[in-house]
Write an enzyme that holds these catalytic residues in place. Sequence first.
Site, PDB file in Angstrom:
ATOM      1  N   SER A 167      -7.074   8.965  -5.123  1.00 22.25           N
ATOM      2  CA  SER A 167      -6.844   8.226  -3.882  1.00 22.25           C
ATOM      3  C   SER A 167      -5.915   9.018  -2.969  1.00 22.25           C
ATOM      4  CB  SER A 167      -6.308   6.828  -4.212  1.00 22.25           C
ATOM      5  OG  SER A 167      -6.404   5.969  -3.102  1.00 22.25           O
TER       6      SER A 167
ATOM      7  N   HIS B 103     -12.794   6.209  -2.831  1.00 25.80           N
ATOM      8  CA  HIS B 103     -13.315   4.834  -2.975  1.00 25.80           C
ATOM      9  C   HIS B 103     -14.577   4.604  -2.135  1.00 25.80           C
ATOM     10  CE1 HIS B 103      -9.452   4.354  -4.848  1.00 25.80           C
ATOM     11  NE2 HIS B 103      -8.794   4.471  -3.709  1.00 25.80           N
TER      12      HIS B 103
END
Length: 242
Positions: free
Chosen positions: A138, A173
């Site tokens: 991330s 994501h």
Amino acid sequence: MPLSDPDVCDLPGGPRRIALLGGGFSTDADGVLDAWVLGHARAARPKVCFVPTASGDAEGYVDRFLTAFGALDCEPSVLRLFRREAGDASLRAFLLEQDVVYVGGGNTANLLAVWRTHGVDRLLTEAYGRGTLLCGISAGANCWAEGSHSDSFGPPAHLPDGLGLLPGSVCPHYDSEPARRPSYRRAVASGALPGGWALDDGVGALFTDGTLTETIGRTAAARVHRVEADGLGGTSEVPVTT
């Protein structure tokens, strides 16, 4: 801003490698991606430093790292910057002796600001030039590129900032947060972000000297995607088989 000082970036030390992760100890119980990372370390029993800056050095996150990597064949450690104890020389020596620097998720913009305050951006660039494997999930994947798709300021949007060690941009994501794909593609199409790499959850992507050299997927459906402006006001998206 990208760091491009040749005296820092062109040090000898083997190939320069970055691993972008769509998972790992913080989201997956099977340890597949973490074992894959360790398999690319330059030492048989690597020193692995977790950098949880993007989460504000959250203790629960640190505990999960130490539990997971304490069970693996490595030497885990943690770099906390919100209660830093080491001086500049000690911090540099510590980071340069690491075989893997593993950056956790959280707020990308805050991470970059804190790193620059402490000079960690330049130390990690030096470590990269010396052959340390840089990786993360991330925000810990976003930070290495020229720009990224981030929720640092609320809804996912373009962040034209990063260390610039990996050419282009990164979007994490990609398959698990519905707003990511259309927003990232708009940013690339408009030129707000350069073309780059979108990561489904459950994938790993290894870059050697800025070029994608290996991918891995925890599931058959997980993909890394190359997204570029098509010159017609839109984007092209090409999945890479893992």
